[in-house]
Scaffold this motif. Sequence first.
Motif, short mmCIF file in Angstrom:
data_model
loop_
_atom_site.label_atom_id
_atom_site.label_comp_id
_atom_site.label_asym_id
_atom_site.label_seq_id
_atom_site.Cartn_x
_atom_site.Cartn_y
_atom_site.Cartn_z
N ALA A 81 -16.65 25.28 -33.29
CA ALA A 81 -18.11 25.78 -34.75
C ALA A 81 -19.26 26.69 -33.78
N ARG A 82 -19.60 26.14 -32.91
CA ARG A 82 -20.18 26.64 -31.71
C ARG A 82 -19.15 28.71 -31.47
N ALA A 83 -18.05 28.79 -30.88
CA ALA A 83 -17.66 30.04 -31.23
C ALA A 83 -17.33 30.61 -32.47
N ALA A 84 -17.33 30.27 -33.56
CA ALA A 84 -17.24 30.68 -34.65
C ALA A 84 -19.02 31.30 -35.03
N TRP A 85 -19.56 30.51 -34.78
CA TRP A 85 -21.43 31.62 -35.18
C TRP A 85 -21.61 32.37 -33.83
N GLY A 86 -21.37 32.34 -32.28
CA GLY A 86 -21.07 33.46 -31.77
C GLY A 86 -20.50 34.71 -31.98
N MET A 87 -19.16 34.32 -32.52
CA MET A 87 -18.57 35.54 -33.47
C MET A 87 -19.43 36.47 -34.28
N LEU A 88 -20.15 35.10 -35.32
CA LEU A 88 -20.81 35.33 -36.78
C LEU A 88 -21.95 36.23 -35.72
N SER A 104 -13.53 21.55 -33.52
CA SER A 104 -14.31 20.39 -32.92
C SER A 104 -15.69 21.06 -33.03
N PRO A 105 -17.32 20.46 -32.22
CA PRO A 105 -18.07 21.26 -32.32
C PRO A 105 -17.44 22.49 -31.32
N GLY A 106 -17.46 22.82 -30.30
CA GLY A 106 -16.97 23.99 -29.84
C GLY A 106 -15.96 25.25 -30.27
N PRO A 139 -15.36 11.51 -46.30
CA PRO A 139 -15.83 12.96 -46.33
C PRO A 139 -16.21 13.51 -45.52
N GLN A 140 -16.66 12.98 -44.62
CA GLN A 140 -17.04 13.19 -43.10
C GLN A 140 -15.55 14.14 -42.32
N GLY A 141 -14.55 12.92 -42.24
CA GLY A 141 -13.90 13.59 -41.94
C GLY A 141 -12.88 15.09 -43.10
N ALA A 142 -13.12 15.27 -44.23
CA ALA A 142 -12.25 15.80 -44.24
C ALA A 142 -13.37 16.91 -44.13
N ALA A 143 -14.42 17.15 -43.58
CA ALA A 143 -14.76 18.44 -44.45
C ALA A 143 -15.07 18.85 -42.56
N MET A 144 -14.16 17.89 -41.21
CA MET A 144 -14.47 18.24 -40.22
C MET A 144 -13.13 18.85 -40.04
N THR A 145 -13.03 20.45 -39.99
CA THR A 145 -12.36 21.06 -39.83
C THR A 145 -12.18 21.41 -37.99
#
Length: 307
Positions: free
Chosen positions: A25-32, A21-23, A13-19
């Motif tokens: 994810a940070r970029a996405a949150w930065g744009m949001l 890299s952490p970088g 499940p962890q591998g399926a949920a990870m779509t």
Amino acid sequence: MTAPTVAPAEVSPQGAAMTGSPGQARAAWGMLAPNLLLIGVFLAGPLAWAFAMAFQDKRSFGKGTWSGLDNLSRLFGDDVFWRALLNTAIFTAATVPVGVLLGLGLALLMNKALPGRGVFRTIVYLPIVVSSLVTSLVGLLLFDESVGIINGILRDLGLADVSWQSDGALAMTSVVVMTLWSRIGFSMVIYIAALQDVDPQVIEAAEVDGARAWQVTRRVVVPLLRPTTFFLVLVNLIWSFQVFDVVYVMTNGGPGYSTTMLVTYAYDEGFGPARNFGYGATVGVVLFVIIGALTLLQLRRNARAEA
């Protein structure tokens, strides 16, 4: 010879949920983050503050005193509030179905190969582009009893003036007409975009089966536009319950309280001579609850229709 079976690969499940890299994810949150900040400052924050003020006796920008359910108790016994609620319901019933149907009719007309089609589309859509305040001022210029264009034309024809601001029903009519004029273009454009996705082969098949133009429109095209119709009904419903500019400019809620809407009443209570921020916030909170309930009702009805 039996072919060997291959067991399916196990995916954690962890591998399926990870779509990403952490970088990423940070970029996405930065744009949001900017949008989330604006939503928090200009939407969630004021909404929470309004709910808090609804339980206070607050008549200035200073600290208010806790009053519990006093504002809500006053609201239920307030004749003006019930009149404003009735006016808002009448206004909504007059603008939403008519605006959507007129938008659909214009879209069906403008979707055909007509001469000057682009010009007509622009003319119909123009009111939605300009400021709602400008639209309201145009309405005042047209319907003013003393210097309005309509009454001026009637005088030139030797006819009597129309009491656009003195008669409650006529005042509501003028507000409804200007609201429809400013919204039809939006409905038309949305319907035109939806009509581009209608499969021409479906229409051709209906015509081959002997269906006439009206039958094709009613039995084939309109049902295919149901999701678009639902969207427009929902948006126009919310707009109608939030109407303010056109009423405030053209009639200021009059004559009497004939065109007072929930938003204009909340504004008058909160920012009028009484400066009763707590009671004005209570009217706004009730309006928020009504719009939320109507939205959920429409969503459930649409879900049942599509099931």
